[in-house]
Design a protein around this motif. Sequence first.
Motif, PDB file in Angstrom:
ATOM      1  N   ARG A  14       0.835  -1.206   0.000  1.00  0.00           N
ATOM      2  CA  ARG A  14       0.000   0.000   0.000  1.00  0.00           C
ATOM      3  C   ARG A  14       0.867   1.253   0.000  1.00  0.00           C
ATOM      4  N   LEU A  15       1.968   1.222   0.764  1.00  0.00           N
ATOM      5  CA  LEU A  15       2.878   2.370   0.771  1.00  0.00           C
ATOM      6  C   LEU A  15       3.489   2.587  -0.611  1.00  0.00           C
ATOM      7  N   THR A  93      -0.367   6.456   7.585  1.00  0.00           N
ATOM      8  CA  THR A  93      -1.745   6.796   7.966  1.00  0.00           C
ATOM      9  C   THR A  93      -2.612   7.033   6.744  1.00  0.00           C
ATOM     10  N   ASP A  94      -2.067   7.767   5.770  1.00  0.00           N
ATOM     11  CA  ASP A  94      -2.830   8.046   4.557  1.00  0.00           C
ATOM     12  C   ASP A  94      -3.094   6.764   3.778  1.00  0.00           C
ATOM     13  N   ALA A  95      -2.106   5.875   3.713  1.00  0.00           N
ATOM     14  CA  ALA A  95      -2.286   4.612   3.000  1.00  0.00           C
ATOM     15  C   ALA A  95      -3.373   3.768   3.654  1.00  0.00           C
ATOM     16  N   ALA A  96      -3.383   3.738   4.994  1.00  0.00           N
ATOM     17  CA  ALA A  96      -4.411   2.974   5.709  1.00  0.00           C
ATOM     18  C   ALA A  96      -5.796   3.549   5.450  1.00  0.00           C
ATOM     19  N   GLU A  97      -5.909   4.878   5.430  1.00  0.00           N
ATOM     20  CA  GLU A  97      -7.214   5.503   5.188  1.00  0.00           C
ATOM     21  C   GLU A  97      -7.688   5.231   3.771  1.00  0.00           C
ATOM     22  N   ARG A  98      -6.750   5.249   2.799  1.00  0.00           N
ATOM     23  CA  ARG A  98      -7.141   4.951   1.420  1.00  0.00           C
ATOM     24  C   ARG A  98      -7.643   3.515   1.302  1.00  0.00           C
ATOM     25  N   ALA A  99      -6.923   2.599   1.924  1.00  0.00           N
ATOM     26  CA  ALA A  99      -7.324   1.193   1.852  1.00  0.00           C
ATOM     27  C   ALA A  99      -8.676   0.974   2.522  1.00  0.00           C
ATOM     28  N   PRO A 127     -12.120 -11.169 -15.394  1.00  0.00           N
ATOM     29  CA  PRO A 127     -13.073 -11.553 -14.345  1.00  0.00           C
ATOM     30  C   PRO A 127     -12.646 -12.774 -13.590  1.00  0.00           C
ATOM     31  N   GLY A 128     -11.880 -13.665 -14.199  1.00  0.00           N
ATOM     32  CA  GLY A 128     -11.508 -14.881 -13.498  1.00  0.00           C
ATOM     33  C   GLY A 128     -10.334 -14.709 -12.552  1.00  0.00           C
ATOM     34  N   ASP A 129      -9.642 -13.560 -12.615  1.00  0.00           N
ATOM     35  CA  ASP A 129      -8.499 -13.329 -11.731  1.00  0.00           C
ATOM     36  C   ASP A 129      -8.951 -13.186 -10.292  1.00  0.00           C
ATOM     37  N   GLN A 130      -8.049 -13.457  -9.374  1.00  0.00           N
ATOM     38  CA  GLN A 130      -8.327 -13.280  -7.959  1.00  0.00           C
ATOM     39  C   GLN A 130      -7.362 -12.214  -7.422  1.00  0.00           C
ATOM     40  N   PRO A 131      -7.662 -10.936  -7.649  1.00  0.00           N
ATOM     41  CA  PRO A 131      -6.725  -9.875  -7.256  1.00  0.00           C
ATOM     42  C   PRO A 131      -6.703  -9.685  -5.744  1.00  0.00           C
ATOM     43  N   SER A 132      -5.606  -9.099  -5.265  1.00  0.00           N
ATOM     44  CA  SER A 132      -5.512  -8.746  -3.839  1.00  0.00           C
ATOM     45  C   SER A 132      -6.405  -7.547  -3.561  1.00  0.00           C
ATOM     46  N   PRO A 133      -6.775  -7.319  -2.303  1.00  0.00           N
ATOM     47  CA  PRO A 133      -7.638  -6.162  -1.980  1.00  0.00           C
ATOM     48  C   PRO A 133      -7.017  -4.861  -2.496  1.00  0.00           C
ATOM     49  N   PRO A 134      -7.824  -3.942  -2.986  1.00  0.00           N
ATOM     50  CA  PRO A 134      -7.289  -2.686  -3.527  1.00  0.00           C
ATOM     51  C   PRO A 134      -6.593  -1.872  -2.442  1.00  0.00           C
ATOM     52  N   SER A 135      -5.573  -1.139  -2.863  1.00  0.00           N
ATOM     53  CA  SER A 135      -4.825  -0.295  -1.913  1.00  0.00           C
ATOM     54  C   SER A 135      -5.516   1.038  -1.677  1.00  0.00           C
TER      55      SER A 135
END
Length: 301
Positions: A14-15, A93-99, A127-135
Amino acid sequence: MGGESIDPLMHASRLAALLRSTSPENQPIHDAYVPALLSGNPAGAGAITFGSLAAYFDEIGQGKSPRTITTLSGCVPASTVTVARTWIGWLATDAAERAAFAAGFVSTANDIPHASLASNAPPAARPGDQPSPPSGSEPGYLKMREAHLRSQGESSAAAQLEFERIARRIAEQTNDQLLTLLAASDRHIDQQREEMEQLCRDLNESNRKCAKLAEQLREHAGIIEFMNPDNPLSPVEGRRGVSAWCELTENGVGIGELVARWWRSHVGEPPGSVVKHLQWMMAWPDRKKGGMVAKRQHQKG
């Protein structure tokens, strides 16, 4: 982020995403935030760019332990690079708030499969991909977050304006109430002043009457003692004479008043000329000899 446990690898990714969205990757970071102190090199040598620092965090996010970091002067040992705590803390802190914002948006869009991916994922995503949670640093999420913050700011400004409007209305009502109370107080003070002035006038009149009575008492003090039978200096004949005078003249009523009373009771209201004529007749010089018509005294033979 509440009770959510923080994954260090995800946090590093995320950073990295936040750094790439903050400035161009070739933009050097000010050495006050990320100085590279190399032994034997002049101070400030080897500036680190946003892209190189993001790449460093990307490797950490992938579970690697990079030993070097790229600077404008080449690769340097990562151990020689320091990061200002306050600066990196603000970024974290900003990265956590964005996530958190992105995660909340995804949770509300579950009924539309891959809605968030369609607006944020690169073109290669399928659509078939399993992406990681957005940052939350993806362009689409950044735009949505900016719009959200702008809406919050507008709502906050509107709420502040309404609060100030209500406060001003309350202040105006309070001011009107105070003015009403002040006017009532002024009227009460004026009334009290008038009553006080009237009491002062009454007191002055009472003092004047008392002074007059005292003067009259002093004037009659002599006759009172003269008529006092307990006073050894009071003559009996004198007291009898005063009593006779009071009874015969009704305490000093003059002949004019006695004439007017008699005429009023027998004839009616007497004109002034009648009173004067009767008063003159009653005061005839020969009255001492018997009244208005003198009675001649018989001479002894």
